[in-house]
Write a protein that holds these residues in place. Sequence first.
Motif, PDB file in Angstrom:
ATOM      1  N   TRP A 219       0.827  -1.210   0.000  1.00 46.23           N
ATOM      2  CA  TRP A 219       0.000   0.000   0.000  1.00 46.23           C
ATOM      3  C   TRP A 219       0.861   1.259   0.000  1.00 46.23           C
ATOM      4  O   TRP A 219       0.494   2.267  -0.597  1.00 46.23           O
ATOM      5  N   PHE A 220       2.007   1.209   0.665  1.00 48.54           N
ATOM      6  CA  PHE A 220       2.921   2.348   0.700  1.00 48.54           C
ATOM      7  C   PHE A 220       3.378   2.713  -0.712  1.00 48.54           C
ATOM      8  O   PHE A 220       3.417   3.901  -1.079  1.00 48.54           O
ATOM      9  N   LEU A 221       3.705   1.714  -1.517  1.00 47.87           N
ATOM     10  CA  LEU A 221       4.127   1.970  -2.892  1.00 47.87           C
ATOM     11  C   LEU A 221       2.986   2.590  -3.708  1.00 47.87           C
ATOM     12  O   LEU A 221       3.208   3.502  -4.509  1.00 47.87           O
ATOM     13  N   ARG A 222       1.772   2.121  -3.488  1.00 46.48           N
ATOM     14  CA  ARG A 222       0.625   2.697  -4.194  1.00 46.48           C
ATOM     15  C   ARG A 222       0.388   4.144  -3.768  1.00 46.48           C
ATOM     16  O   ARG A 222       0.047   4.993  -4.592  1.00 46.48           O
ATOM     17  N   ILE A 223       0.584   4.428  -2.496  1.00 46.35           N
ATOM     18  CA  ILE A 223       0.395   5.791  -1.986  1.00 46.35           C
ATOM     19  C   ILE A 223       1.453   6.722  -2.573  1.00 46.35           C
ATOM     20  O   ILE A 223       1.153   7.871  -2.923  1.00 46.35           O
ATOM     21  N   LEU A 224       2.682   6.250  -2.695  1.00 44.43           N
ATOM     22  CA  LEU A 224       3.730   7.073  -3.302  1.00 44.43           C
ATOM     23  C   LEU A 224       3.360   7.467  -4.721  1.00 44.43           C
ATOM     24  O   LEU A 224       3.539   8.623  -5.128  1.00 44.43           O
ATOM     25  N   ARG A 225       2.833   6.510  -5.486  1.00 41.28           N
ATOM     26  CA  ARG A 225       2.416   6.811  -6.851  1.00 41.28           C
ATOM     27  C   ARG A 225       1.268   7.812  -6.862  1.00 41.28           C
ATOM     28  O   ARG A 225       1.218   8.702  -7.713  1.00 41.28           O
ATOM     29  N   MET A 226       0.355   7.670  -5.914  1.00 38.70           N
ATOM     30  CA  MET A 226      -0.774   8.604  -5.826  1.00 38.70           C
ATOM     31  C   MET A 226      -0.300  10.015  -5.531  1.00 38.70           C
ATOM     32  O   MET A 226      -0.742  10.988  -6.157  1.00 38.70           O
ATOM     33  N   VAL A 227       0.632  10.158  -4.587  1.00 44.80           N
ATOM     34  CA  VAL A 227       1.133  11.481  -4.220  1.00 44.80           C
ATOM     35  C   VAL A 227       1.886  12.108  -5.387  1.00 44.80           C
ATOM     36  O   VAL A 227       1.733  13.306  -5.677  1.00 44.80           O
ATOM     37  N   ARG A 228       2.713  11.321  -6.065  1.00 46.42           N
ATOM     38  CA  ARG A 228       3.439  11.846  -7.228  1.00 46.42           C
ATOM     39  C   ARG A 228       2.464  12.334  -8.287  1.00 46.42           C
ATOM     40  O   ARG A 228       2.665  13.381  -8.902  1.00 46.42           O
ATOM     41  N   TYR A 229       1.400  11.583  -8.515  1.00 49.23           N
ATOM     42  CA  TYR A 229       0.394  11.971  -9.510  1.00 49.23           C
ATOM     43  C   TYR A 229      -0.305  13.263  -9.093  1.00 49.23           C
ATOM     44  O   TYR A 229      -0.468  14.187  -9.908  1.00 49.23           O
ATOM     45  N   LYS A 230      -0.704  13.361  -7.814  1.00 46.76           N
ATOM     46  CA  LYS A 230      -1.416  14.546  -7.328  1.00 46.76           C
ATOM     47  C   LYS A 230      -0.529  15.781  -7.372  1.00 46.76           C
ATOM     48  O   LYS A 230      -0.966  16.866  -7.775  1.00 46.76           O
ATOM     49  N   LEU A 231       0.721  15.640  -6.943  1.00 43.79           N
ATOM     50  CA  LEU A 231       1.630  16.780  -6.968  1.00 43.79           C
ATOM     51  C   LEU A 231       1.955  17.182  -8.398  1.00 43.79           C
ATOM     52  O   LEU A 231       2.130  18.364  -8.702  1.00 43.79           O
ATOM     53  N   GLY A 232       2.043  16.198  -9.309  1.00 45.57           N
ATOM     54  CA  GLY A 232       2.301  16.497 -10.714  1.00 45.57           C
ATOM     55  C   GLY A 232       1.170  17.288 -11.342  1.00 45.57           C
ATOM     56  O   GLY A 232       1.397  18.176 -12.174  1.00 45.57           O
TER      57      GLY A 232
END
Length: 244
Positions: A219-232
């Motif tokens: 789940w941590f890896l999925r959250i990292l991808r989510m944050v990168r997408y949102k910040l992008g």
Amino acid sequence: MAAAAAMEAADSNISSGNMVSWVASGVALWSTAFVLARGLFPKRSYDFCNRAVSTMHAVAAVCLAFLSVADWSCPVCPLAAASTPRQMRALAVTLSYMVYDAACCHLHGDVRLDNTVHHLVSIVGIGAGLAYRRCGTEMVASLLITEISSPLLHLREMLKEFGVRDTDLNLLVDVLFAVTFSAARMGVGPYLTYVTVTADNPLLIKAMATGLQLVSAYWFLRILRMVRYKLGKKKPLPSKGKAN
């Protein structure tokens, strides 16, 4: 002294003879709360009402976990020790919620592999801890670090149902959730898994602790991808120069 002894005896009776009734009552309580939520929010979705119940559990679980810590100078002491009545109550409340939530997700058709593994690991692990009457310290600590980020998790999804998307508020909740989850599950979590596995705990408890940490890492890896997408998405687009 006599009153204290009587209270301790009552606690012992609860922890030894009434755990099954505690869990069954808890399942009924969470199910009733869901039915009430459906009645109070008739225009909201099944998922919204389930998340409202999940938020209530998360707050209750964190409070019970805090109250179950015997010594804050060493929150994970003693290891591999007999569970206290207060710890067993806290674990019974969360076990009842996990049974309710697993059934709720199944009835709604939300049967994902990661969620199923999470429910299975939690139910088997907590059930084993209650059956062995051991590992209360480690399991309550695990309860605290896994549930402390849950209110933010549910809030970010519930906001979407209110139409709050791609706003500063939505981004703030996402970032707060990511930070809380990462600090708890990937900061404290590996240490707690290590002390649980290296202590003189039953093999089943060690396996469930490892399984829960692996789910958290996924789940941590999925959250990292989510944050990168949102910040992008928040980055301003480069301005185009005017043609001469």
